[in-house]
Design a protein around this motif. Structure first.
Motif, PDB file in Angstrom:
ATOM      1  N   LEU A 142       0.815  -1.224   0.000  1.00 23.52           N
ATOM      2  CA  LEU A 142       0.000   0.000   0.000  1.00 23.52           C
ATOM      3  C   LEU A 142       0.847   1.271   0.000  1.00 23.52           C
ATOM      4  CD1 LEU A 142      -3.131  -0.046   2.320  1.00 23.52           C
ATOM      5  CD2 LEU A 142      -2.995   0.524  -0.116  1.00 23.52           C
ATOM      6  N   GLY A 143       1.958   1.225   0.734  1.00 27.11           N
ATOM      7  CA  GLY A 143       2.836   2.398   0.793  1.00 27.11           C
ATOM      8  C   GLY A 143       3.248   2.828  -0.611  1.00 27.11           C
ATOM      9  N   GLN A 144       3.557   1.852  -1.459  1.00 23.56           N
ATOM     10  CA  GLN A 144       3.979   2.154  -2.833  1.00 23.56           C
ATOM     11  C   GLN A 144       2.811   2.506  -3.741  1.00 23.56           C
ATOM     12  OE1 GLN A 144       6.037  -1.238  -4.586  1.00 23.56           O
ATOM     13  NE2 GLN A 144       6.856  -1.740  -2.576  1.00 23.56           N
ATOM     14  N   LYS A 145       1.651   1.920  -3.471  1.00 24.78           N
ATOM     15  CA  LYS A 145       0.565   1.972  -4.460  1.00 24.78           C
ATOM     16  C   LYS A 145      -0.599   2.897  -4.135  1.00 24.78           C
ATOM     17  CE  LYS A 145       1.458  -1.575  -7.414  1.00 24.78           C
ATOM     18  NZ  LYS A 145       1.238  -1.574  -8.847  1.00 24.78           N
ATOM     19  N   ALA A 146      -0.696   3.351  -2.879  1.00 26.68           N
ATOM     20  CA  ALA A 146      -1.917   4.050  -2.460  1.00 26.68           C
ATOM     21  C   ALA A 146      -2.246   5.247  -3.359  1.00 26.68           C
ATOM     22  CB  ALA A 146      -1.792   4.487  -1.001  1.00 26.68           C
ATOM     23  N   GLN A 147      -1.247   6.069  -3.620  1.00 26.46           N
ATOM     24  CA  GLN A 147      -1.520   7.283  -4.382  1.00 26.46           C
ATOM     25  C   GLN A 147      -1.964   6.959  -5.812  1.00 26.46           C
ATOM     26  OE1 GLN A 147      -1.721  10.453  -2.975  1.00 26.46           O
ATOM     27  NE2 GLN A 147      -2.796  10.629  -4.948  1.00 26.46           N
ATOM     28  N   ALA A 148      -1.274   5.991  -6.431  1.00 26.79           N
ATOM     29  CA  ALA A 148      -1.631   5.615  -7.810  1.00 26.79           C
ATOM     30  C   ALA A 148      -3.048   5.038  -7.862  1.00 26.79           C
ATOM     31  CB  ALA A 148      -0.633   4.593  -8.346  1.00 26.79           C
ATOM     32  N   LEU A 149      -3.407   4.282  -6.837  1.00 26.66           N
ATOM     33  CA  LEU A 149      -4.758   3.693  -6.810  1.00 26.66           C
ATOM     34  C   LEU A 149      -5.810   4.781  -6.674  1.00 26.66           C
ATOM     35  CD1 LEU A 149      -3.979   0.672  -4.442  1.00 26.66           C
ATOM     36  CD2 LEU A 149      -4.682   0.492  -6.847  1.00 26.66           C
ATOM     37  N   ARG A 150      -5.530   5.732  -5.807  1.00 25.18           N
ATOM     38  CA  ARG A 150      -6.476   6.835  -5.604  1.00 25.18           C
ATOM     39  C   ARG A 150      -6.622   7.648  -6.892  1.00 25.18           C
ATOM     40  NH1 ARG A 150     -10.755   8.471  -4.629  1.00 25.18           N
ATOM     41  NH2 ARG A 150     -11.178  10.487  -3.717  1.00 25.18           N
ATOM     42  N   GLU A 184       2.231   1.467   8.335  1.00 28.06           N
ATOM     43  CA  GLU A 184       2.682   2.518   7.403  1.00 28.06           C
ATOM     44  C   GLU A 184       1.797   2.531   6.150  1.00 28.06           C
ATOM     45  OE1 GLU A 184       7.300   1.839   8.692  1.00 28.06           O
ATOM     46  OE2 GLU A 184       6.844   1.727   6.545  1.00 28.06           O
ATOM     47  N   GLY A 185       1.438   1.338   5.692  1.00 27.55           N
ATOM     48  CA  GLY A 185       0.562   1.231   4.520  1.00 27.55           C
ATOM     49  C   GLY A 185      -0.791   1.876   4.788  1.00 27.55           C
ATOM     50  N   ILE A 186      -1.319   1.640   5.986  1.00 23.88           N
ATOM     51  CA  ILE A 186      -2.617   2.236   6.359  1.00 23.88           C
ATOM     52  C   ILE A 186      -2.492   3.771   6.369  1.00 23.88           C
ATOM     53  CG2 ILE A 186      -4.259   2.490   8.270  1.00 23.88           C
ATOM     54  CD1 ILE A 186      -3.689  -0.506   8.928  1.00 23.88           C
ATOM     55  N   ASP A 187      -1.398   4.264   6.921  1.00 25.79           N
ATOM     56  CA  ASP A 187      -1.190   5.724   6.937  1.00 25.79           C
ATOM     57  C   ASP A 187      -1.112   6.279   5.510  1.00 25.79           C
ATOM     58  OD1 ASP A 187      -1.172   5.666   9.658  1.00 25.79           O
ATOM     59  OD2 ASP A 187       1.014   5.780   9.889  1.00 25.79           O
ATOM     60  N   ALA A 188      -0.431   5.531   4.638  1.00 32.03           N
ATOM     61  CA  ALA A 188      -0.291   5.992   3.246  1.00 32.03           C
ATOM     62  C   ALA A 188      -1.662   6.039   2.573  1.00 32.03           C
ATOM     63  CB  ALA A 188       0.652   5.063   2.477  1.00 32.03           C
ATOM     64  N   ALA A 189      -2.481   5.033   2.866  1.00 27.76           N
ATOM     65  CA  ALA A 189      -3.821   4.997   2.263  1.00 27.76           C
ATOM     66  C   ALA A 189      -4.656   6.169   2.772  1.00 27.76           C
ATOM     67  CB  ALA A 189      -4.501   3.665   2.588  1.00 27.76           C
ATOM     68  N   ALA A 190      -4.546   6.449   4.056  1.00 26.14           N
ATOM     69  CA  ALA A 190      -5.306   7.568   4.630  1.00 26.14           C
ATOM     70  C   ALA A 190      -4.835   8.893   4.003  1.00 26.14           C
ATOM     71  CB  ALA A 190      -5.134   7.589   6.148  1.00 26.14           C
ATOM     72  N   ALA A 191      -3.523   9.029   3.868  1.00 27.56           N
ATOM     73  CA  ALA A 191      -2.972  10.270   3.296  1.00 27.56           C
ATOM     74  C   ALA A 191      -3.409  10.442   1.842  1.00 27.56           C
ATOM     75  CB  ALA A 191      -1.450  10.253   3.399  1.00 27.56           C
ATOM     76  N   ALA A 192      -3.606   9.323   1.149  1.00 26.64           N
ATOM     77  CA  ALA A 192      -4.012   9.394  -0.259  1.00 26.64           C
ATOM     78  C   ALA A 192      -5.514   9.643  -0.405  1.00 26.64           C
ATOM     79  CB  ALA A 192      -3.613   8.097  -0.968  1.00 26.64           C
ATOM     80  N   GLY A 193      -6.248   9.591   0.709  1.00 25.23           N
ATOM     81  CA  GLY A 193      -7.692   9.846   0.655  1.00 25.23           C
ATOM     82  C   GLY A 193      -8.523   8.610   0.409  1.00 25.23           C
ATOM     83  N   LEU A 194      -7.973   7.441   0.747  1.00 27.91           N
ATOM     84  CA  LEU A 194      -8.710   6.194   0.513  1.00 27.91           C
ATOM     85  C   LEU A 194      -9.529   5.790   1.747  1.00 27.91           C
ATOM     86  CD1 LEU A 194      -5.963   4.232  -1.467  1.00 27.91           C
ATOM     87  CD2 LEU A 194      -8.194   4.948  -2.334  1.00 27.91           C
ATOM     88  N   GLY A 195     -10.111   6.755   2.409  1.00 27.64           N
ATOM     89  CA  GLY A 195     -10.857   6.453   3.628  1.00 27.64           C
ATOM     90  C   GLY A 195     -12.356   6.608   3.423  1.00 27.64           C
ATOM     91  N   PRO A 196     -13.200   6.272   4.408  1.00 23.63           N
ATOM     92  CA  PRO A 196     -12.771   5.704   5.681  1.00 23.63           C
ATOM     93  C   PRO A 196     -12.201   4.295   5.491  1.00 23.63           C
ATOM     94  CG  PRO A 196     -15.168   5.683   5.517  1.00 23.63           C
ATOM     95  CD  PRO A 196     -14.654   6.417   4.330  1.00 23.63           C
TER      96      PRO A 196
END
Ligand code: SAM
Length: 370
Positions: A142-150, A184-196
């Motif tokens: 997730l750390g690597q991919k969160a932003q691209a997924l969002r 860290e992956g969860i934090d990256a996802a939250a930072a990318a806006g993949l919440g809740p």
């Protein structure tokens, strides 16, 4: 003029327990079955969710899901040519959406292991703005991919996390992966806006039940929603026993003793998690009582396996081969017809009729999609 196949015949051709997947090809050959304005199954359940397994491979070997002794070096994972391509997945998903699906979940195996998964997300996100597009992951990538997924249009993620205790977590994933990296992956996802963000914890007695309250404590007030899941008898490799299940009501009581809870209404009919909110306003948790309080009655989920078989129940023994139809050149109308015929005859209610004899030939969750 297209020949209309009577529903009674469709049942003998492709019912969920009927066996071979090949007969679907025959269903499709008949053209329009009927107008499915309101597609419901034999128990009047609509088709609202589609879970798509994009790979049967995983970078974890969770002891209760893909035990190393079975999924070792020699395990025959599906060859690339047997996987549905992104174009095939998009096409089939679009047809499901046309039949009423409003939620698409990418899963696996570990979906982030599928190369360029964000390209598939982009294609699926274009199908309809009304579709809730989400993904379940173990969080490793997730750390690597969160932003691209969002950026590709993914709306939310669910992250599986079975313990915050590092030793317990490493033992459960069985590849010695540290819990800090998932956080860290969860934090990256939250930072990318993949919440809740939803955090799924499968609770197995004697393995990680001591981690329930610490998990609730850690995520309380974070905005993330932890969901505690009863350990289920999926697949045939995990040696499941009823004794291993910690009932959802015990999980709720344990948390309630430390952080008082009140029941909350379901967000919608068919929601699998029973919701509880912290009385002090610091968020909510969910419990998924798939064993002790089965929810087949409201189940609106279909599953598409990595190699394109349609399963109408997590506990099904066999699927219906949509890939064969796609690759044989079926039209959209024929595909729609085939899917609708399968769904309209669906009568599965495995969890409600679960007995001590659960040792039937069930498919593995890594293949059918968790
Ligand atoms: N790799 C991804 C992940 O870890 O979320 C997606 C696939 S995984 C099969 C999906 C979910 O199924 C995970 O949360 C996993 O813990 C859960 N799961 C696997 N086997 C299970 C079982 N026997 N009972 C309950 N949940 C299970």
């Amino acid at each position: 003029m297209a020949k209309v196949i009577p529903l009674a015949d469709a049942r003998t051709l492709g019912g969920a327990d009927a066996g071979s997947a090949a007969p679907l090809a025959r269903i499709a050959a008949y053209g329009p079955l009927r107008d499915f304005h309101e597609l419901v199954d034999a128990r009047r359940r609509p088709l609202h969710d589609l879970r798509i397994s994009v790979t049967d491979r995983c970078n974890f070997r969770c002891v209760y899901c893909m035990p190393k002794e079975v999924f070792g070096r020699d395990y025959p994972f599906l060859p690339q040519a047997q996987l549905l391509t992104f174009e095939e997945i998009e096409r089939v998903a679009r047809i499901f959406v046309g039949l009423g699906v409003r939620k698409l979940r990418l899963t696996g195996g570990e979906p982030l292991l599928r190369r360029r998964i964000e390209r598939l997300v982009e294609k699926l996100a274009r199908i309809s703005a009304d579709v809730d597009l989400t993904l379940t992951t173990n969080g490793v990538l997730l750390g690597q991919k969160a932003q691209a997924l969002r950026s590709a249009g993914l709306r939310r993620v669910t992250v599986s996390l079975d313990s915050l205790d590092d030793a317990t977590f490493r033992a459960m994933n069985d590849v010695d992966f540290p819990v800090a990296r998932v956080l860290e992956g969860i934090d990256a996802a939250a930072a990318a806006g993949l919440g809740p963000i939803k955090i799924n914890m499968v609770v197995k007695r004697g393995t990680n039940d001591a981690s329930v309250v610490p998990m609730a404590r850690h995520f309380r007030g974070s905005g993330h929603i932890v969901r505690f899941i009863e350990y289920m008898d999926v697949g045939a490799t995990n040696g499941w026993r009823m004794n291993d299940v910690v009932p959802a009501r015990d999980i709720v009581s344990a948390i309630d003793r430390e952080f008082p809870l009140a029941p909350a209404d379901a967000n919608y009919t068919g929601e699998v998690a029973e919701r509880w909110r912290y009385r002090d306003g610091s968020g909510e948790i969910g419990v998924i009582a798939s064993v002790t309080q089965a929810f087949c009655r409201d189940c609106t989920r279909a599953r598409l396996s990595t190699d394109g078989k349609l399963y109408t129940c997590l506990f099904a023994g066999r699927g219906h081969d949509l890939r064969e139809l796609v690759r044989e050149g079926a039209s959209d109308a024929q595909l729609r017809n085939a899917i609708a015929a399968v769904w309209s005859h669906r009568a599965d209610r495995y969890s409600e009729s679960r007995t001590a004899a659960t040792r039937t030939a069930k498919v593995e969750m890594s293949y059918i999609g968790g």
